[in-house]
Design an enzyme around this catalytic site. Sequence first.
Site, PDB file in Angstrom:
ATOM      1  N   GLY A   7      -9.227  -2.232  67.378  1.00  0.00           N
ATOM      2  CA  GLY A   7      -9.420  -1.849  65.981  1.00  0.00           C
ATOM      3  C   GLY A   7      -8.634  -2.813  65.119  1.00  0.00           C
ATOM      4  CB  SER A  22      -9.432  -5.769  70.858  1.00  0.00           C
ATOM      5  OG  SER A  22      -9.688  -6.479  69.689  1.00  0.00           O
ATOM      6  CB  ALA A  23      -5.832  -4.008  67.944  1.00  0.00           C
ATOM      7  CG  HIS A  29     -12.562  -9.959  70.024  1.00  0.00           C
ATOM      8  ND1 HIS A  29     -13.579  -9.256  70.634  1.00  0.00           N
ATOM      9  CD2 HIS A  29     -11.671  -9.021  69.620  1.00  0.00           C
ATOM     10  CE1 HIS A  29     -13.298  -7.949  70.592  1.00  0.00           C
ATOM     11  NE2 HIS A  29     -12.145  -7.788  69.998  1.00  0.00           N
ATOM     12  CD  GLU A  89     -16.402 -10.498  72.495  1.00  0.00           C
ATOM     13  OE1 GLU A  89     -17.578 -10.435  72.915  1.00  0.00           O
ATOM     14  OE2 GLU A  89     -16.060 -10.133  71.361  1.00  0.00           O
TER      15      GLU A  89
END
Lengths: 230, 230
Positions: free
Chosen positions: B89, B121-122, B158, B193
Amino acid sequence: MNIILASTSTLFGGEYLEYLKEELIQLYKGIDEIIFIPFARPGGISYDDYTAIANSFFKTINIKVKGLHEFENKKEAIDNAKAYFTGGGNTFLLVKTLHDEELMYVLKHNIESGKPYLGCSAGSNIGGRNMKTTNDMPIVYPSSFDCMELVPFNINPHYLDQNPNLKHNGETRETRIKEFLTQNDIKVVGLREGNWIRRVGNRITVEGSEWTRIFEPGNEPYEINEGSEL
Amino acid sequence: MNIILASTSTLFGGEYLEYLKEELIQLYKGIDEIIFIPFARPGGISYDDYTAIANSFFKTINIKVKGLHEFENKKEAIDNAKAYFTGGGNTFLLVKTLHDEELMYVLKHNIESGKPYLGCSAGSNIGGRNMKTTNDMPIVYPSSFDCMELVPFNINPHYLDQNPNLKHNGETRETRIKEFLTQNDIKVVGLREGNWIRRVGNRITVEGSEWTRIFEPGNEPYEINEGSEL
């Protein structure tokens, strides 16, 4: 006020500031010297080299460019200047430097008194209420995200539509701005490359060849065209 | 330590966490309940809804998921937990919340004691030294950019190669990371990714189907393949 906040300095395949040439002749009418603020340092370029790039364009319209970094007393230099241009690059670096050297509000007050201002990309972000809608990487930690609020909204420069062919799961620009709206009650102007915001006195319009996407708290995003008031 | 830091939760066209299923069975071996940290709130989703998404995957491997937001005393909840998962997020929102609630270092110490951790991710950004190589928009102002430093470098999740067909002048990812290196003496792992970082004890490797791009101060970027040590 008499300002231009542009999405980008350079169109794809174009020359630096070339697409804005006629606008800039109007913006800086009667002015023969401006101060260039090079603090955003795109790609880590030196202040001197970046100022030379700005100069290479402005000499074509007979305007002399001085880099703000060249002055011992930068506050005085801003107060004494006739007009300004802040180039693009990294917004975090730009905002950190302006706050650390206590220049953000000196610049703001001079622009609000009527001195012409051009911002491109990061230089446009600092014309908004804060820098929370920049696309840049947070490579340094500024003491505040607050900016000059030359317009009563935020700007997302280089606004980019989703590419339906991209097989990638990073967030789209629209998703990012909608996340911003969940945390902030501030309008965001998604400014596509080729467009700019023009403020003359109290009249604020969007200009350029592309439509502009507007994001407001509680509303679906919508598009406005060239000449629309903001 | 026993951790996975993944570029993304979901591959293009895939189901949530599906591509990591076999790895996660290994990571959480012998564990029947984990704490999910939902603070990054992708797209502004509620903590409950986000936790339900995590749960929908973890029930397929017989692991119960509790959202950290459900606990009155979150520090105690972290100390009492057997393992963790932080979803993706907005990294600024995640880091601000963890610092505001003084949870960042509580989590770090528990993970360093050997409790399994998955970040996506985050959730992977916070496993690095700081969050200065996130791709996210700075929609809130965290009290610090410092993170857990579960690995001695920074992560760019990413990671995206330049698209030569894109007629756009926004900075490429590589340019952004190179700007980071002008201001920070910290290695950056550009994690495409499909890839993840695996740390077991003191051994740190990169795993997954893609090459991984490494950025170091003073060197040209280079690529490493699956299984390489970091």
